[in-house]
Design a protein around this motif. Structure first.
Motif, PDB file in Angstrom:
ATOM      1  N   ARG A  20       1.011   6.526  -8.727  1.00 19.71           N
ATOM      2  CA  ARG A  20       1.169   7.146 -10.047  1.00 19.71           C
ATOM      3  C   ARG A  20      -0.011   6.714 -10.905  1.00 19.71           C
ATOM      4  NH1 ARG A  20       4.930  10.658  -8.765  1.00 19.71           N
ATOM      5  NH2 ARG A  20       6.984   9.814  -8.379  1.00 19.71           N
ATOM      6  N   ALA A  21      -0.069   7.195 -12.117  1.00 20.10           N
ATOM      7  CA  ALA A  21      -1.185   6.872 -12.999  1.00 20.10           C
ATOM      8  C   ALA A  21      -1.293   5.361 -13.237  1.00 20.10           C
ATOM      9  CB  ALA A  21      -1.016   7.594 -14.346  1.00 20.10           C
ATOM     10  N   GLY A  22      -0.164   4.669 -13.278  1.00 27.08           N
ATOM     11  CA  GLY A  22      -0.170   3.234 -13.527  1.00 27.08           C
ATOM     12  C   GLY A  22      -0.300   2.377 -12.286  1.00 27.08           C
ATOM     13  N   GLY A  23      -0.360   2.996 -11.109  1.00 27.70           N
ATOM     14  CA  GLY A  23      -0.461   2.237  -9.858  1.00 27.70           C
ATOM     15  C   GLY A  23       0.572   2.714  -8.861  1.00 27.70           C
ATOM     16  N   LEU A  24       0.998   1.839  -7.955  1.00 27.78           N
ATOM     17  CA  LEU A  24       2.003   2.186  -6.957  1.00 27.78           C
ATOM     18  C   LEU A  24       3.397   1.975  -7.514  1.00 27.78           C
ATOM     19  CD1 LEU A  24       0.455   0.608  -3.754  1.00 27.78           C
ATOM     20  CD2 LEU A  24       0.561   3.017  -4.349  1.00 27.78           C
TER      21      LEU A  24
ATOM     22  N   ALA B 232      31.000  -9.258  -0.677  1.00 29.13           N
ATOM     23  CA  ALA B 232      31.948 -10.299  -0.278  1.00 29.13           C
ATOM     24  C   ALA B 232      32.940  -9.821   0.781  1.00 29.13           C
ATOM     25  CB  ALA B 232      32.701 -10.810  -1.502  1.00 29.13           C
ATOM     26  N   SER B 233      33.215  -8.520   0.824  1.00 22.88           N
ATOM     27  CA  SER B 233      34.146  -7.992   1.828  1.00 22.88           C
ATOM     28  C   SER B 233      33.421  -7.545   3.098  1.00 22.88           C
ATOM     29  CB  SER B 233      34.959  -6.828   1.249  1.00 22.88           C
ATOM     30  OG  SER B 233      34.096  -5.794   0.846  1.00 22.88           O
ATOM     31  N   LYS B 234      32.154  -7.991   3.258  1.00 20.76           N
ATOM     32  CA  LYS B 234      31.333  -7.745   4.453  1.00 20.76           C
ATOM     33  C   LYS B 234      30.916  -6.286   4.639  1.00 20.76           C
ATOM     34  CE  LYS B 234      31.685 -12.034   5.674  1.00 20.76           C
ATOM     35  NZ  LYS B 234      30.856 -12.925   4.940  1.00 20.76           N
ATOM     36  N   ARG B 235      30.988  -5.472   3.574  1.00 23.22           N
ATOM     37  CA  ARG B 235      30.478  -4.102   3.648  1.00 23.22           C
ATOM     38  C   ARG B 235      28.985  -4.118   3.378  1.00 23.22           C
ATOM     39  NH1 ARG B 235      34.547  -1.145  -0.302  1.00 23.22           N
ATOM     40  NH2 ARG B 235      33.665  -2.838  -1.484  1.00 23.22           N
ATOM     41  N   SER B 236      28.243  -3.351   4.160  1.00 28.74           N
ATOM     42  CA  SER B 236      26.797  -3.321   4.056  1.00 28.74           C
ATOM     43  C   SER B 236      26.339  -2.035   3.377  1.00 28.74           C
ATOM     44  CB  SER B 236      26.190  -3.426   5.460  1.00 28.74           C
ATOM     45  OG  SER B 236      24.805  -3.347   5.391  1.00 28.74           O
ATOM     46  N   HIS B 237      25.370  -2.169   2.488  1.00 30.66           N
ATOM     47  CA  HIS B 237      24.754  -1.040   1.795  1.00 30.66           C
ATOM     48  C   HIS B 237      23.247  -1.170   1.977  1.00 30.66           C
ATOM     49  CE1 HIS B 237      28.640  -0.679  -0.233  1.00 30.66           C
ATOM     50  NE2 HIS B 237      28.553  -1.981  -0.433  1.00 30.66           N
ATOM     51  N   THR B 238      22.592  -0.075   2.376  1.00 26.13           N
ATOM     52  CA  THR B 238      21.152  -0.113   2.623  1.00 26.13           C
ATOM     53  C   THR B 238      20.446   0.930   1.774  1.00 26.13           C
ATOM     54  OG1 THR B 238      21.520  -0.813   4.901  1.00 26.13           O
ATOM     55  CG2 THR B 238      19.365   0.101   4.395  1.00 26.13           C
ATOM     56  N   GLN B 239      19.329   0.537   1.165  1.00 23.30           N
ATOM     57  CA  GLN B 239      18.476   1.471   0.445  1.00 23.30           C
ATOM     58  C   GLN B 239      17.060   1.288   0.959  1.00 23.30           C
ATOM     59  OE1 GLN B 239      18.909   0.860  -3.748  1.00 23.30           O
ATOM     60  NE2 GLN B 239      20.934   1.750  -3.794  1.00 23.30           N
ATOM     61  N   ARG B 240      16.370   2.403   1.185  1.00 23.55           N
ATOM     62  CA  ARG B 240      14.996   2.376   1.683  1.00 23.55           C
ATOM     63  C   ARG B 240      14.062   2.926   0.613  1.00 23.55           C
ATOM     64  NH1 ARG B 240      18.085   2.921   6.190  1.00 23.55           N
ATOM     65  NH2 ARG B 240      17.368   1.845   8.052  1.00 23.55           N
ATOM     66  N   PHE B 241      12.864   2.354   0.560  1.00 21.40           N
ATOM     67  CA  PHE B 241      11.878   2.752  -0.434  1.00 21.40           C
ATOM     68  C   PHE B 241      10.514   2.900   0.222  1.00 21.40           C
ATOM     69  CE2 PHE B 241      15.135   0.406  -2.663  1.00 21.40           C
ATOM     70  CZ  PHE B 241      15.359   1.153  -3.799  1.00 21.40           C
ATOM     71  N   ARG B 242       9.712   3.812  -0.310  1.00 22.95           N
ATOM     72  CA  ARG B 242       8.301   3.913   0.025  1.00 22.95           C
ATOM     73  C   ARG B 242       7.555   3.867  -1.289  1.00 22.95           C
ATOM     74  NH1 ARG B 242       6.028   9.125  -0.725  1.00 22.95           N
ATOM     75  NH2 ARG B 242       7.579  10.671  -1.249  1.00 22.95           N
ATOM     76  N   PHE B 243       6.259   3.732  -1.228  1.00 23.54           N
ATOM     77  CA  PHE B 243       5.470   3.604  -2.445  1.00 23.54           C
ATOM     78  C   PHE B 243       4.584   4.825  -2.622  1.00 23.54           C
ATOM     79  CE2 PHE B 243       6.879  -0.553  -1.411  1.00 23.54           C
ATOM     80  CZ  PHE B 243       7.149  -1.127  -2.639  1.00 23.54           C
TER      81      PHE B 243
ATOM     82  N   THR C 210       0.853  -1.189   0.000  1.00 21.97           N
ATOM     83  CA  THR C 210       0.000   0.000   0.000  1.00 21.97           C
ATOM     84  C   THR C 210       0.890   1.240   0.000  1.00 21.97           C
ATOM     85  OG1 THR C 210      -0.086   0.181   2.397  1.00 21.97           O
ATOM     86  CG2 THR C 210      -1.722  -1.255   1.362  1.00 21.97           C
ATOM     87  N   LYS C 211       0.267   2.421  -0.025  1.00 23.46           N
ATOM     88  CA  LYS C 211       1.038   3.663   0.053  1.00 23.46           C
ATOM     89  C   LYS C 211       1.777   3.776   1.378  1.00 23.46           C
ATOM     90  CE  LYS C 211      -1.375   7.251  -0.652  1.00 23.46           C
ATOM     91  NZ  LYS C 211      -2.255   8.377  -0.963  1.00 23.46           N
ATOM     92  N   ARG C 212       1.330   3.068   2.377  1.00 27.96           N
ATOM     93  CA  ARG C 212       1.929   3.112   3.709  1.00 27.96           C
ATOM     94  C   ARG C 212       3.185   2.226   3.821  1.00 27.96           C
ATOM     95  NH1 ARG C 212       0.519  -0.069   8.195  1.00 27.96           N
ATOM     96  NH2 ARG C 212       1.160   0.948  10.105  1.00 27.96           N
ATOM     97  N   THR C 213       3.358   1.279   2.913  1.00 25.26           N
ATOM     98  CA  THR C 213       4.436   0.291   2.996  1.00 25.26           C
ATOM     99  C   THR C 213       5.805   0.940   2.817  1.00 25.26           C
ATOM    100  OG1 THR C 213       2.948  -1.378   2.087  1.00 25.26           O
ATOM    101  CG2 THR C 213       5.292  -1.878   2.044  1.00 25.26           C
ATOM    102  N   ARG C 214       6.732   0.565   3.683  1.00 21.75           N
ATOM    103  CA  ARG C 214       8.134   1.000   3.591  1.00 21.75           C
ATOM    104  C   ARG C 214       9.003  -0.246   3.596  1.00 21.75           C
ATOM    105  NH1 ARG C 214       5.457   4.945   3.104  1.00 21.75           N
ATOM    106  NH2 ARG C 214       5.563   6.919   4.174  1.00 21.75           N
TER     107      ARG C 214
END
Length: 77
Positions: A68-72, A54-65, A42-46
């Protein structure tokens, strides 16, 4: 990223937090993380995508919904 782990987690708006995980070995084509059972978005979902290379480095990306005209559509926050 070609070798490591990708995890998909939900922060808000899902019945469970751990949605799925995929180990990347470097020899396969990019694939989707399939969710069973499916998650109602839903629009509330995060969601949060955590990539550990492989070198144990962490990368984080966050998204919300957003609607738009075609949907979420997922939008990075």
């Amino acid at each position: 990223m070609t070798v490591g782990t990708v995890s998909l987690r939900c922060d808000v708006g899902c019945p469970r937090h751990e949605l799925g995980s995929r180990q990347l070995l470097g020899t396969e084509k990019p694939t989707l993380i399939r969710l069973h059972p499916a998650v109602s978005v839903t629009k509330r979902t995060r969601i949060r995508v955590v990539m550990v290379d492989a070198s144990k480095r962490s990368h984080t990306q966050r998204f919300r919904f957003v609607r738009r005209a075609g949907g979420l559509v997922a939008k990075r926050i």
